[in-house]
Design a protein around this motif. Structure first.
Motif, short mmCIF file in Angstrom:
data_model
loop_
_atom_site.label_atom_id
_atom_site.label_comp_id
_atom_site.label_asym_id
_atom_site.label_seq_id
_atom_site.Cartn_x
_atom_site.Cartn_y
_atom_site.Cartn_z
N GLY A 60 44.12 -41.10 13.79
CA GLY A 60 42.97 -41.74 14.40
C GLY A 60 42.60 -43.02 13.67
N LEU A 61 41.43 -43.53 13.96
CA LEU A 61 40.97 -44.79 13.36
C LEU A 61 40.28 -44.54 12.02
CD1 LEU A 61 40.34 -47.78 13.25
CD2 LEU A 61 38.43 -47.38 14.84
N ARG A 70 29.34 -37.29 8.04
CA ARG A 70 28.28 -36.30 7.89
C ARG A 70 28.85 -34.90 7.63
NH1 ARG A 70 26.10 -32.92 11.87
NH2 ARG A 70 27.12 -34.16 13.50
N THR A 71 29.86 -34.53 8.40
CA THR A 71 30.35 -33.15 8.34
C THR A 71 31.45 -32.94 7.30
OG1 THR A 71 32.04 -33.55 10.03
CG2 THR A 71 29.84 -32.86 10.79
N GLY A 72 32.16 -34.00 6.93
CA GLY A 72 33.24 -33.87 5.97
C GLY A 72 34.55 -33.43 6.59
N ARG A 73 34.62 -33.38 7.92
CA ARG A 73 35.88 -33.05 8.58
C ARG A 73 36.13 -34.08 9.67
NH1 ARG A 73 36.24 -27.25 11.06
NH2 ARG A 73 35.38 -28.26 12.93
N ILE A 74 37.34 -34.55 9.71
CA ILE A 74 37.68 -35.64 10.63
C ILE A 74 37.46 -35.23 12.09
CG2 ILE A 74 40.13 -35.02 10.82
CD1 ILE A 74 40.64 -38.10 10.42
N PHE A 75 36.94 -36.16 12.88
CA PHE A 75 36.65 -35.95 14.31
C PHE A 75 35.72 -34.76 14.54
CE2 PHE A 75 40.45 -38.57 15.40
CZ PHE A 75 39.86 -39.37 16.35
N THR A 76 34.82 -34.50 13.62
CA THR A 76 33.93 -33.34 13.75
C THR A 76 32.48 -33.79 13.74
OG1 THR A 76 35.51 -31.85 12.70
CG2 THR A 76 33.21 -31.17 12.69
N GLY A 77 31.72 -33.32 14.75
CA GLY A 77 30.30 -33.60 14.78
C GLY A 77 29.91 -34.79 15.63
N ASP A 78 30.82 -35.29 16.45
CA ASP A 78 30.45 -36.38 17.37
C ASP A 78 31.18 -36.19 18.70
OD1 ASP A 78 33.08 -37.27 17.02
OD2 ASP A 78 32.55 -38.76 15.54
N ARG A 79 30.86 -37.03 19.67
CA ARG A 79 31.41 -36.84 21.01
C ARG A 79 32.90 -37.15 21.09
NH1 ARG A 79 26.55 -39.12 24.98
NH2 ARG A 79 24.96 -37.62 24.27
N SER A 80 33.38 -38.04 20.23
CA SER A 80 34.82 -38.29 20.20
C SER A 80 35.56 -37.02 19.83
CB SER A 80 35.15 -39.41 19.20
OG SER A 80 34.59 -40.63 19.60
#
Length: 245
Positions: A60-61, A70-80
């Motif tokens: 990813g980017l 915020r969450t500390g895990r990639i692609f986690t916690g947002d709409r993407s």
């Protein structure tokens, strides 16, 4: 293998090569977004996530300021992340479609996600020097994932950075004819520098990035994402739809 990957993650989390980015991530973690005021932000570089034995490597980017940062895990916690993990679930690579926080039970099998840049950049626009400084971590991951069958580049920056990394590693000689486009698929045998890599370089597949700018405007739909993952899954040679027991 797992121990080597852990060392990469540990080094990445402690990285201070881009002090401006580190200060930005830490400031976001202090100020927070109102909706997440009661949460503790990660506020550091975000490592990759997934199956160490993966045949599918996704790039990813960068983490989102109020997502991965915020969450500390990639692609986690947002709409993407919701869009991407939903697609991975439908394709059988994920055990659930949600990606709320690091301890939500999400598991990937046969897939691993990393990024071209591991700190959240202001405005989601990384500087060239920042990408170059972060490239060493992608080099180390690519060496560890030499068994991968497919690399799925999520967005043009990830696509370009992956090819630049292969050139830096001297695994390919050039990138002529390799142009980004959603659904583009390339076998890199003709670009390989060494004959040993001509049979081992993963197939490169490209997709639009699952950003809100793309998904909310219809530039990237669920059907389009599903089709790209179908191609990746076929090239990974998975026979059944679900790879979870």
């Amino acid at each position: 293998m797992a121990d080597d990957l852990k060392r990469v993650h540990d080094d990445l989390i402690a990285c201070t090569r881009c002090r401006g980015l580190r200060r930005y991530c830490e400031r976001i973690a202090r100020v927070k977004r109102r909706a997440y005021r009661d949460q503790s932000y990660w506020g550091k570089p975000v490592p990759g996530f997934g199956d160490p034995r993966s045949r599918l490597l996704m790039i990813g980017l960068a983490p989102a300021a109020h997502g991965g940062n915020r969450t500390g895990r990639i692609f986690t916690g947002d709409r993407s992340g919701d869009f991407l993990f939903g697609a991975l679930y439908r394709a059988g690579f994920a055990n659930q479609p949600q990606s709320c926080h690091r301890d939500d039970g999400l598991r990937l099998r046969g897939a691993y996600i990393t990024a071209a840049l591991h700190c959240a950049p202001p405005g989601n626009k990384p500087a060239r020097v920042e990408l170059t400084r972060c490239r060493d971590y992608l080099v180390r991951e690519l060496r560890l994932f030499s068994h991968a069958k497919v690399v799925l580049a999520l967005g043009k920056i990830a696509f370009d950075e992956y090819l630049a990394t292969l050139i830096q590693m001297k695994w390919i000689t050039h990138r002529r004819g390799l142009r980004f486009g959603h659904g583009a698929r390339y076998e890199l045998k003709g670009h390989a520098r060494e004959i040993s890599h001509s049979n081992t370089l993963p197939i490169l597949v490209a997709s639009y990035h699952p950003s809100q700018q793309n998904t909310q405007t219809g530039r990237l739909t669920e059907a389009m994402m599903d089709e790209v993952l179908f191609v990746a899954r076929r090239d990974c040679s998975f026979r059944s739809k679900s790879i979870f027991p």
